[in-house]
Scaffold this motif. Structure first.
Motif, PDB file in Angstrom:
ATOM      1  N   ARG A 144    -109.030  -3.194  45.697  1.00 40.70           N
ATOM      2  CA  ARG A 144    -108.406  -4.498  45.883  1.00 40.70           C
ATOM      3  C   ARG A 144    -108.444  -5.317  44.599  1.00 40.70           C
ATOM      4  N   VAL A 145    -107.309  -5.854  44.262  1.00 43.39           N
ATOM      5  CA  VAL A 145    -107.205  -6.650  43.036  1.00 43.39           C
ATOM      6  C   VAL A 145    -106.791  -8.068  43.412  1.00 43.39           C
ATOM      7  N   SER A 146    -107.574  -9.032  43.010  1.00 40.31           N
ATOM      8  CA  SER A 146    -107.223 -10.440  43.237  1.00 40.31           C
ATOM      9  C   SER A 146    -106.783 -11.057  41.919  1.00 40.31           C
ATOM     10  N   GLU A 184    -115.450 -17.861  36.103  1.00 34.25           N
ATOM     11  CA  GLU A 184    -116.396 -18.479  37.048  1.00 34.25           C
ATOM     12  C   GLU A 184    -115.836 -18.426  38.461  1.00 34.25           C
ATOM     13  N   VAL A 185    -114.552 -18.671  38.595  1.00 33.86           N
ATOM     14  CA  VAL A 185    -113.919 -18.611  39.920  1.00 33.86           C
ATOM     15  C   VAL A 185    -114.008 -17.180  40.458  1.00 33.86           C
ATOM     16  N   HIS A 227    -116.156 -14.863  39.579  1.00 34.52           N
ATOM     17  CA  HIS A 227    -117.571 -14.565  39.810  1.00 34.52           C
ATOM     18  C   HIS A 227    -118.027 -15.167  41.136  1.00 34.52           C
ATOM     19  N   ASP A 228    -117.664 -16.412  41.360  1.00 34.81           N
ATOM     20  CA  ASP A 228    -118.056 -17.073  42.607  1.00 34.81           C
ATOM     21  C   ASP A 228    -117.388 -16.445  43.823  1.00 34.81           C
ATOM     22  N   ALA A 229    -116.218 -15.838  43.597  1.00 31.12           N
ATOM     23  CA  ALA A 229    -115.506 -15.186  44.700  1.00 31.12           C
ATOM     24  C   ALA A 229    -116.057 -13.790  44.974  1.00 31.12           C
ATOM     25  N   GLY A 230    -117.032 -13.375  44.185  1.00 33.37           N
ATOM     26  CA  GLY A 230    -117.690 -12.095  44.441  1.00 33.37           C
ATOM     27  C   GLY A 230    -117.057 -10.899  43.765  1.00 33.37           C
ATOM     28  N   ASP A 273    -103.595 -10.783  49.135  1.00 40.04           N
ATOM     29  CA  ASP A 273    -104.674 -10.251  48.306  1.00 40.04           C
ATOM     30  C   ASP A 273    -105.343 -11.325  47.470  1.00 40.04           C
ATOM     31  N   VAL A 274    -104.639 -12.401  47.244  1.00 35.55           N
ATOM     32  CA  VAL A 274    -105.223 -13.493  46.468  1.00 35.55           C
ATOM     33  C   VAL A 274    -106.051 -14.379  47.378  1.00 35.55           C
ATOM     34  N   ASP A 276    -110.253 -13.467  49.061  1.00 40.95           N
ATOM     35  CA  ASP A 276    -111.380 -13.074  48.235  1.00 40.95           C
ATOM     36  C   ASP A 276    -112.607 -12.843  49.103  1.00 40.95           C
ATOM     37  N   ALA A 304    -115.723 -13.415  49.016  1.00 39.42           N
ATOM     38  CA  ALA A 304    -116.735 -14.440  49.252  1.00 39.42           C
ATOM     39  C   ALA A 304    -116.145 -15.746  49.755  1.00 39.42           C
ATOM     40  N   GLY A 305    -114.878 -15.740  50.140  1.00 41.41           N
ATOM     41  CA  GLY A 305    -114.265 -16.962  50.631  1.00 41.41           C
ATOM     42  C   GLY A 305    -114.068 -17.945  49.510  1.00 41.41           C
ATOM     43  N   PRO A 337    -114.510 -20.347  46.573  1.00 39.77           N
ATOM     44  CA  PRO A 337    -115.555 -20.344  45.566  1.00 39.77           C
ATOM     45  C   PRO A 337    -116.313 -21.663  45.558  1.00 39.77           C
ATOM     46  N   LEU A 344    -120.502 -24.103  40.598  1.00 36.63           N
ATOM     47  CA  LEU A 344    -120.036 -24.012  39.223  1.00 36.63           C
ATOM     48  C   LEU A 344    -120.441 -25.265  38.453  1.00 36.63           C
ATOM     49  N   ARG A 369    -124.141 -25.321  37.862  1.00 43.42           N
ATOM     50  CA  ARG A 369    -124.543 -24.347  36.849  1.00 43.42           C
ATOM     51  C   ARG A 369    -124.238 -24.875  35.449  1.00 43.42           C
TER      52      ARG A 369
END
Lengths: 216, 150
Positions: free
Chosen positions: A23-25, A65-66, A68-71, B125-126, B129, B131-132, B134, B139, B142
């Motif tokens: 899966r690519v976001s 960062e977005v 990364h935060d989205a996993g 797909d966008v 995500d 982890a839902g 963000p 952020l 941090r």
């Protein structure tokens, strides 16, 4: 920034699965564009818009960062002006997904297709980096890169401008990350956008500063 | 009184007035007002009464009063440039943080689950995500911590 005419083609060409990545976001950072970049990209990707232009390094920070935060497990960064071919992404991601590398850096050939000023600048900066940091990179300035989630946590940069690519490699060298160069083909649409001679001087100055910090 | 004395004294008076106006408009704090007032007064007094200040040139082992004024001016200029550069860097960092927080918050609001009037539908797909949405707050926190550590 201001890539409304090209961003759609770039996003449409990115495969929805790349090698081991099922899966690519897509995340587009609109760094204060005055055109319709954000609107065009909004139908194809998640758009994060800076209200003012902050610079390439800052835009990459926001996007990463977005992600990364989205996993995200793997993060690939590319320019929106179409100079990087989405077809090169599988080759860039493969060393990461196979565990051979933590960071992959695309490597452009210094052929005649590259504008001469850019050719001299890229060669000079890459050689300067190699001399200062004892490395052997062919191209330290290419913006097409990919890294693992863990590597990103080590790489987090402070540069807001065009020094970001160099700073990534400095962090990678300091923390002993495995870096693999992947040869790619680039397409040059616009000679007057992107880095200038002044940016090159700035990058060189930053490089010297980081080297001195390393010594100290 | 020579022409250059007139020019310097006029400039010092003008800057004294500017400093006072800035203070009245609360653009300068008390200490800043005092420092700038002292700088302009001193400049005016040295220009008007150079002989009175020649007494301090000897003990400082300087040949002329002008040397003392120039060296003092350069030191003062260096201090102010350093201070300004530091302030500018801090403002840059704050601005970057603010812009990023706005961008992430706005982007999160526009995602499914945070419907916006007139917002266009996102592709699957966008939108999905793992982890839902963000953590815009994560952020920001941090970055704030990172800046504190710098």
């Amino acid at each position: 920034m201001n890539e409304g005419s090209r961003v759609a083609a770039v996003l449409d060409a990115i495969p929805r699965s790349i090698g081991a990545c099922a899966r690519v976001s897509l995340i587009v950072v609109d760094d204060g564009s005055a055109d319709d970049t954000a609107t065009v990209a909004a139908n194809r990707a998640r758009v994060v818009s800076h209200v003012i232009n902050l610079g390439k390094g800052a835009a990459l920070t926001t996007g990463c960062e977005v992600a990364h935060d989205a996993g995200a497990d793997l993060i690939a960064v590319m320019d929106a002006d179409g100079q990087h071919r989405p077809e090169d992404l599988p080759a860039l991601v493969e060393p990461l997904s196979s565990g051979r590398a933590d960071l992959t850096v695309a490597c452009r050939s210094l052929s005649r297709e590259m504008p001469w000023a850019m050719r001299i600048g890229n060669w000079g900066l890459s050689e300067a980096f190699n001399v200062l940091f004892g490395a052997r990179f062919q191209d330290t300035q290419c913006g097409l890169r990919a890294f693992t989630r863990d590597a990103y946590e080590v790489l987090r940069w402070r540069s807001t401008g065009y020094s970001v690519e160099t700073e990534m490699l400095v962090h990678a060298a300091r923390r002993g990350l495995r870096v693999v160069e992947v040869p790619i083909t680039t397409i040059y649409h616009d000679r007057y956008k992107g880095t200038t001679v002044f940016d090159g001087v700035h990058i060189l100055g930053d490089m010297l500063r980081w080297r001195l910090q390393q010594v100290g | 009184m020579t022409a250059i004395q007139v020019v310097v004294v006029a400039a010092a008076c003008l800057m004294l007035y500017g400093t006072y106006v800035a203070f009245r408009r609360s653009e300068l704090r008390g200490a800043e007002f005092a420092v700038w007032t002292a700088v302009w007064l001193l400049l005016g007094l040295v220009t008007l009464f150079p002989d009175r200040f020649r007494a301090i040139v000897g003990p400082l082992r300087m040949a002329r009063l002008l040397d003392l004024v120039v060296i003092s001016g350069m030191i003062l200029l260096g201090v102010f440039v350093f201070h300004l550069n530091r302030q500018l860097r801090r403002q840059d960092k704050r601005l970057e943080l603010l812009v990023r927080r706005l961008a992430v918050a706005e982007s999160a609001d526009q995602r499914p689950g945070h419907p916006q009037p007139g917002a266009e539908e996102q592709v699957d797909d966008v939108a999905g995500d793992p982890a839902g949405a963000p953590g815009g707050e994560d952020l920001a926190l941090r970055e704030a911590r990172s800046q504190e550590s710098q």
